[in-house]
Motif scaffolding. Structure first.
Motif, PDB file in Angstrom:
ATOM      1  N   CYS A   8      -0.179   2.780  -7.830  1.00  0.00           N
ATOM      2  CA  CYS A   8      -1.505   2.244  -7.511  1.00  0.00           C
ATOM      3  C   CYS A   8      -1.479   1.349  -6.274  1.00  0.00           C
ATOM      4  N   ASN A  13      -1.092   3.485  -3.162  1.00  0.00           N
ATOM      5  CA  ASN A  13      -2.366   4.143  -2.898  1.00  0.00           C
ATOM      6  C   ASN A  13      -3.347   3.213  -2.201  1.00  0.00           C
ATOM      7  N   THR A  14      -3.353   1.949  -2.595  1.00  0.00           N
ATOM      8  CA  THR A  14      -4.238   0.967  -1.959  1.00  0.00           C
ATOM      9  C   THR A  14      -3.883   0.795  -0.489  1.00  0.00           C
ATOM     10  N   ARG A  17      -5.156   3.748   1.436  1.00  0.00           N
ATOM     11  CA  ARG A  17      -6.611   3.699   1.616  1.00  0.00           C
ATOM     12  C   ARG A  17      -7.045   2.601   2.571  1.00  0.00           C
ATOM     13  N   ALA A  49       5.723   8.729  -1.389  1.00  0.00           N
ATOM     14  CA  ALA A  49       4.802   8.217  -0.371  1.00  0.00           C
ATOM     15  C   ALA A  49       5.473   8.160   0.991  1.00  0.00           C
ATOM     16  N   GLY A  65       3.548  10.724   2.803  1.00  0.00           N
ATOM     17  CA  GLY A  65       2.339   9.936   3.035  1.00  0.00           C
ATOM     18  C   GLY A  65       2.151   9.504   4.473  1.00  0.00           C
ATOM     19  N   ASP A 108      -6.739   6.859 -10.102  1.00  0.00           N
ATOM     20  CA  ASP A 108      -6.536   6.241  -8.790  1.00  0.00           C
ATOM     21  C   ASP A 108      -5.923   7.310  -7.877  1.00  0.00           C
ATOM     22  N   VAL A 109      -6.601   7.616  -6.765  1.00  0.00           N
ATOM     23  CA  VAL A 109      -6.183   8.735  -5.920  1.00  0.00           C
ATOM     24  C   VAL A 109      -6.174   8.316  -4.454  1.00  0.00           C
ATOM     25  N   ALA A 110      -5.130   8.731  -3.742  1.00  0.00           N
ATOM     26  CA  ALA A 110      -5.090   8.635  -2.279  1.00  0.00           C
ATOM     27  C   ALA A 110      -4.637   9.980  -1.741  1.00  0.00           C
ATOM     28  N   PHE A 166      -1.789  11.640  -4.071  1.00  0.00           N
ATOM     29  CA  PHE A 166      -1.010  10.721  -4.899  1.00  0.00           C
ATOM     30  C   PHE A 166      -1.954  10.210  -5.988  1.00  0.00           C
ATOM     31  N   TYR A 181       1.967   9.454 -13.314  1.00  0.00           N
ATOM     32  CA  TYR A 181       1.996   9.467 -11.851  1.00  0.00           C
ATOM     33  C   TYR A 181       2.175  10.916 -11.418  1.00  0.00           C
TER      34      TYR A 181
END
Length: 502
Positions: free
Chosen positions: A333, A336-337, A340, A380, A384, A410-412, A425, A495
């Motif tokens: 999470c 992912n933040t 974003r 990531a 990523g 929660d998605v990225a 992710f 995950y």
């Protein structure tokens, strides 16, 4: 439970800087000694560095590593770590109540960074020292030769400069725990003057000024406003730090904490925007989130050493959190933040890399092994990098005391800058329900699943260790692309990394 939405190639948040997946090695606990450096270890290379650890760091593809601190740097004399090892002094480290042998300094760490295929991000001491020592260190590290400090480097065995580009101007200078704590005005002035001197040497350096140590500081966010008022046109980044814990054992609240992280980033981004407007500046300042991680498992065990009851031990076991499956979801999470918010967060450092609240652990004289949190960081870092996409996802949510709307999913997503692959992710926070994902990806041409990894089905307290690593990724099933839609089921408390290729 359903989650529907879309990913559109035209809706781009920004480009993910590779340094978003950086890390941190501090002279703290066993991060250095029996972490990266153990000359008697069976895998040790000619420089005394553990090759098994180097191999794991290379597996993670860590782009940059912050060094040597952290709280340690605020009373550190960098000159203690150069020259013949037998002549280096042992010093008391006031930050962590230990003894520092100085057997590893800038030369040894730089050689390790080269072997680990990473860049250095160096911090200067603005606690007990100041501008002149920072200027000398910069000359030692980056000047080709013909001056006192650069020639001393050459005498000490390094002919060419390292040309380090990224420098931290102190560490957590707002904290009462910090050696040489300063008010925002005091720190703003010394940071400005230090930046000015360093830029007089090389105006292309990337300089990081200290922001608030946590969003819980009583001076936050006025600290950022004051410090940036002094330094805005002289630096490139402002640093933020945040650690995550779950002493109460409340999983739902724990996994919602990236909402607090997002608020922290948003607030400081607002201070940056305000300061830019106030100064009529054309320059952009970004965030270097150069300390973040889960940190709470080991705090009770560390008290004996940190309170001085064991004297001044050298490289004791400190901050050795053993991470569990629940922490996999948390780290997912958090990352992912950052993805974003890559429009404003350009650098982030998982604190730390080896043994000390770290994804990699070692046994002295024995194996190195992967903690549970190794894997979301790995995926990531590898997949990523590229353009972060602004997703629209409609999914049920829940509330906590600090966040009214926490989506269960929660998605990225990142479109790769190397092969064009589209990677999602995903963390399902729901404790019991599978979430059926239906996501339009029609703007990306023909796509198919080329990689699908999942970590799910473990007890939340399940951990890895040197004798076994049960919490590992498995191949996912049941997810595919049909008529331009990514569809499949996401297991509760899981995950997932799903990669779509052409």
């Amino acid at each position: 439970m359903q989650a529907t939405g879309s990913a559109d190639s035209a809706h781009v948040i920004g480009t993910v800087d590779a340094r978003l997946y950086g890390s941190f090695v501090e002279h703290l606990g066993r991060a250095v000694y029996t972490g990266i450096y153990e000359p008697d270890h069976p895998t040790a290379n000619a420089n005394g560095m553990r090759q098994d650890v180097i191999d794991l760091v290379r597996e993670l593809e860590v782009p940059i590593v912050r060094y040597p601190g952290g709280n340690f740097v605020s009373a550190y004399n960098w000159e203690d770590g150069i020259g013949p090892r037998e002549d280096r002094p042992v010093r008391l480290d006031l930050a962590w109540h230990t003894a520092e042998s100085n057997q590893v300094g800038i030369h040894e760490f730089a050689d390790w960074a080269t072997a680990a295929n990473t860049e250095m991000m160096l911090a200067v001491n603005l606690g007990s020292r100041g501008l002149d020592e920072a200027r000398a260190l910069l000359e030692y590290v980056n000047h080709p030769g013909g001056t006192h400090w650069s020639d001393l480097r050459r005498t000490n065995g390094r002919e060419e400069p390292w040309n380090v580009k990224m420098w931290c101007l102190g560490n957590e200078m707002d904290g009462p725990w910090q050696i040489g704590q300063k008010t925002a005005e005091e720190y703003g002035r010394i940071a400005f003057e230090t930046a000015k001197a360093m830029r007089a040497f090389d105006n292309s350096l990337e300089l990081v000024v200290c922001g608030s140590s946590t969003p819980n500081m009583p001076t936050y966010p006025a600290w950022e406003a004051t410090v940036l008022d002094y330094t805005y046109d002289s630096v490139d980044y402002i640093s933020l730090h945040m650690y995550f814990e779950n002493h109460a054992g409340d999983t739902a609240r724990y996994l919602a904490q990236n909402a607090r992280l997002d608020d922290y980033i948003q607030t400081v981004a607002g201070v940056i925007t305000y300061t830019k407007a106030k100064k009529r500046s054309k320059k952009d300042i970004y965030i270097s989130f150069d300390e973040w991680n889960v940190w709470y498992h080991s705090k009770e065990a560390d008290k004996t050493i940190l309170e001085g009851h064991d004297g001044w031990p050298h490289a004791p076991a400190l901050l050795e959190d053993v991470y569990n499956f629940e922490d996999v979801l948390q780290v997912g999470c958090i990352i992912n933040t950052f993805i974003r918010r890559c429009d404003v967060v350009k650098v982030a450092c998982l604190a730390q890399l080896v043994n000390v609240i770290a994804p990699i652990m070692t046994v002295p004289g024995g194996p190195a092994w992967r903690q549970t949190t190794f894997y979301p960081y790995l995926y990531a870092s590898k997949f990523g990098r590229g353009k972060a996409l602004r997703l629209v996802v409609d999914v049920p949510a829940y509330a906590t005391d600090f966040a009214e709307t926490v989506p269960y999913l929660d998605v990225a997503a990142v479109e790769s800058d190397s092969d064009g692959a589209l990677t999602f992710f995903i963390v399902n926070r729901h404790p019991t329900e599978t979430i059926d994902l239906d996501l339009s990806v029609q703007g990306f041409g023909e796509r198919r699943v080329v990689a699908d990894k999942v970590i799910a089905g473990h007890d939340l307290r399940a951990v890895n260790g040197p004798d076994g690593q049960p919490v590992e990724p498995a191949d996912g099933t049941g997810v595919g692309v049909t008529d331009g839609r990514l569809q499949g089921s996401i297991a509760p408390l899981s995950y997932r990394m799903i990669r779509l290729g052409a």
